[in-house]
Structures are given as structure tokens and as C-alpha cells.
Design a protein around this motif. Sequence first.
Motif, PDB file in Angstrom:
ATOM      1  N   TRP A 300       0.820  -1.213   0.000  1.00  8.47           N
ATOM      2  CA  TRP A 300       0.000   0.000   0.000  1.00  8.47           C
ATOM      3  C   TRP A 300       0.853   1.261   0.000  1.00  8.47           C
ATOM      4  CZ3 TRP A 300      -4.966  -0.174  -1.182  1.00  8.47           C
ATOM      5  CH2 TRP A 300      -5.606  -1.416  -1.071  1.00  8.47           C
ATOM      6  N   LEU A 301       2.156   1.115   0.175  1.00  4.03           N
ATOM      7  CA  LEU A 301       3.036   2.263   0.065  1.00  4.03           C
ATOM      8  C   LEU A 301       3.325   2.613  -1.392  1.00  4.03           C
ATOM      9  CD1 LEU A 301       5.671   1.288   2.796  1.00  4.03           C
ATOM     10  CD2 LEU A 301       3.719   2.838   3.039  1.00  4.03           C
ATOM     11  N   HIS A 351      -7.450  -3.367  -3.943  1.00  2.71           N
ATOM     12  CA  HIS A 351      -7.082  -4.557  -3.171  1.00  2.71           C
ATOM     13  C   HIS A 351      -5.602  -4.912  -3.188  1.00  2.71           C
ATOM     14  CE1 HIS A 351     -11.354  -5.261  -2.723  1.00  2.71           C
ATOM     15  NE2 HIS A 351     -11.525  -5.305  -4.034  1.00  2.71           N
ATOM     16  N   ARG A 352      -4.823  -4.411  -4.152  1.00  5.66           N
ATOM     17  CA  ARG A 352      -3.415  -4.809  -4.283  1.00  5.66           C
ATOM     18  C   ARG A 352      -3.306  -6.331  -4.121  1.00  5.66           C
ATOM     19  NH1 ARG A 352      -0.639   0.226  -3.804  1.00  5.66           N
ATOM     20  NH2 ARG A 352      -2.260   1.720  -4.326  1.00  5.66           N
ATOM     21  N   HIS A 353      -4.101  -7.033  -4.916  1.00  2.00           N
ATOM     22  CA  HIS A 353      -4.335  -8.455  -4.714  1.00  2.00           C
ATOM     23  C   HIS A 353      -3.286  -9.364  -5.341  1.00  2.00           C
ATOM     24  CE1 HIS A 353      -6.009  -7.221  -8.553  1.00  2.00           C
ATOM     25  NE2 HIS A 353      -5.893  -8.478  -8.965  1.00  2.00           N
ATOM     26  N   ASP A 389      -2.059 -19.121  -9.190  1.00  2.00           N
ATOM     27  CA  ASP A 389      -1.522 -18.263 -10.241  1.00  2.00           C
ATOM     28  C   ASP A 389      -1.110 -16.938  -9.620  1.00  2.00           C
ATOM     29  OD1 ASP A 389      -1.582 -16.188 -12.349  1.00  2.00           O
ATOM     30  OD2 ASP A 389      -2.181 -17.854 -13.621  1.00  2.00           O
ATOM     31  N   PRO A 390       0.083 -16.407  -9.985  1.00  2.00           N
ATOM     32  CA  PRO A 390       0.583 -15.180  -9.358  1.00  2.00           C
ATOM     33  C   PRO A 390      -0.114 -13.926  -9.821  1.00  2.00           C
ATOM     34  CG  PRO A 390       2.107 -15.920 -11.041  1.00  2.00           C
ATOM     35  CD  PRO A 390       1.073 -16.996 -10.893  1.00  2.00           C
ATOM     36  N   GLY A 391      -1.170 -14.035 -10.517  1.00  3.63           N
ATOM     37  CA  GLY A 391      -1.877 -12.795 -10.853  1.00  3.63           C
ATOM     38  C   GLY A 391      -2.364 -12.704 -12.249  1.00  3.63           C
TER      39      GLY A 391
END
Length: 394
Positions: A300-301, A351-353, A389-391
Amino acid sequence: MTRGRPMHEDRSDLIRRMKDRFRGTFVHRAYRSMGTLAERVRRGRQAVRGLLLSHPLSLFGWHPSYYYPRLLAIFLTTRCNLRCFICRREGFKGEDLDFGQLEKLSRAIRHARTIDLTGWGECLMYPRFSDVVRYIGALNPRPDILQITTNGTLLSSEVGELLRGHLGKMVISLNAATADTYDRDMKGGRFGKTIGNIRSFLSALDAGERGRVSLYFVAHTANYLEIPEYVRLAASLGLGQVTVGQYLVSTEEHRSFSLLEVKDAYNAVVDESELLARELGVGFSARRFFSEQARERGAWLCGDPVNACFIGVEGDVGPCCFAGSYRIGNVYEEGFESVWFGPAYRKLRRHRHLDACRRCTPFIPFDDPRAHLTEYLKERETSAGGADDPGGKP
């Protein structure tokens, strides 16, 4: 210097004593307080942008300037004239941007504060580089609009003349301070010729623009001892900043080049280089081992999801330089606004998911082994371990 002790050990002790004496004083507390306040202001502005971009308003498809990315990275080419082992280029084919596609980015270009032309290649190899500079200048006349990272081999006084009035920042990545190391690691280049080209380029800039040019050094086990000499090289070129970044391992066979193998020795060289830089009037920046703590909610930074957009040669968009294979959409096929204000970007902002966000190199401690791997290698290791899965696209 104490007889029998390496110079870097004495300098390291001196730096530590200076820091210990400074720590706890009023000046130190005031300095930290100002830094904390500035960081809170930055995070506040970032939170406001994130909130607005989570629910972007538009009037018949028109969006306010504030909603557009501050940093727009436009990849011009994936071609490069060097073959350096530190660069992850497996599977890459030499491709150039279709110049006509730039028109689809016109609104984003007009509203950007910085436009980065680096991409995944040597941008000065792009056949219409000068046309790109003029096109951007016509749409956005900010005097410091362009940001470029280059290997320096194609710099010249002509390039300097072209960039005058447009250059905001240039980073030259040589990664060596001697001809032997340069010829070994930066295959295809010639150290003396590259240094000469850099001097020619700098001669075409005014003093203010020369102050925006810096040197970058990708450090690994086979070259880190040259960092002090690299500082001297910067000073001899009249450059005011050296930044050291760690080599990010991209293949299993290159793990032995990771700085994790030489933690104490690397720290000592960094301490020596910092003191030398201070003596020579050169700014110096490098991460160190044993000095960083894990930051809660580190993802979140990061301001990139709300401030930056990275566009590949074919239009595929990545949220940052550390996101690995994750792509959000294609601006040349879908339109810039459809991607930047679209649901996938909004989800990332809220969400920075992504796994890449949770293990992002700049936001995890330098001692963490993951801080020394490319996201692509992390993805392969995650996949081999049977994890999620990484994204992929949400």
C-alpha cells in the motif's frame, strides 16, 4: 589507516561512528520529523487519487486531467545493441512500436507530468526516436517531460541537442568502472567509446540539464568491488548522482551472482563508496543488508497503481516494473481510457491483490531472498510449488 586492515573497513567504522553521533540529536529528530510529515502528505495525496480512480467520473467520455497517470511509460522497442547477462531477455524478439499508435495516447501524453521512453530495450535504437520526442513536445511542452534509461552507447551531441528543453531525467546504466568488466558483462559495447559518447552528449546540455543525468550500477558478485571506482567515474564525468541496485536473478544458473552471497563484503564496499561520494560531492544511494525491517502493508506504500502506466510495444499494459507477467489490458486495441479507468485497474487499486504486490522487491527487506529475484523467477517457483496463479486477469 590501521596497518593491515583494508581501507573499506576503516571507512565503514568511521561512517558508523558518524551515524551513531548524529543519532538522537535535535537535528536528527527534526530531520526525521520533516521526512515523516512529507511522507504522510504524499500518502494522503495518493489515497485521494486512489479514491477518485476507484470511482472515476466522466462527462461524455471526458475525464479531468488529474485522473490521468502522472508517469506514462511508452516502450518504443524491445531491441538492444548489447547482450548483458544481467538483463532478462530470453524469448524476446526485436520489435518496434508502430509510430501511428502514439495518437491513441494523445490525451494521456497531454496530461502526464513525466513520460518515460525506456521500455525493455535501448530506446535510442528506435528508428523514429526524434519524431517521438517532437510529437511529445508538441502535445506536452513541459520542459522536463522526458525520462530515459540508456546503456549510453548511442549517446552523442546530436542526441543532446534533440533532448534539450525536454529532459527531466536520464539514467545511464554502465554497471562497470573498468574496461575489462564492461567488455565481459556488457557484450557488444566498448568502454572507452561509450564514455566518449557520454561526454559528447553532456557537452550539448546546459548545466541544469547535466544535473539531471546520473549513473546506475547493477551490482552482483562479479562487479560490486568496482562501486567506489564507479563513484570516481561519475565525478570525472561531472555527474552528481550514483545509484546502486541489486542484480535480480532471472535464471537458476545465475543465483551465484546474487549479492546474498557477499552480504558483509558488499555492505563494507557500500560504506566506503558513500564516504568517497561525500568527499567528491557525488550523491550516492544504495540499499544495505541488515538495516531494513519488514514494512506492514508494504504494497500500500506503492503509488504506481494510481500514478503510473507502463505500455509495451504492442500496447499491453503492466502496472509497474515488478509485476512480472501480469497484464491489465491493451491500450492500442481497447483504448487508453478503457484500460486506465477499467475494472481490472480499479480492482488492483482497491485490493493490491497480486502476489507480485505482496512480495515486491522495493518493499520487502533487502535480506529477504525474494528481493534478489525477478518476479518472473518468483512466478516460476510459485508455479512449480503448486501455488495459485501469481496474478492473472481478474
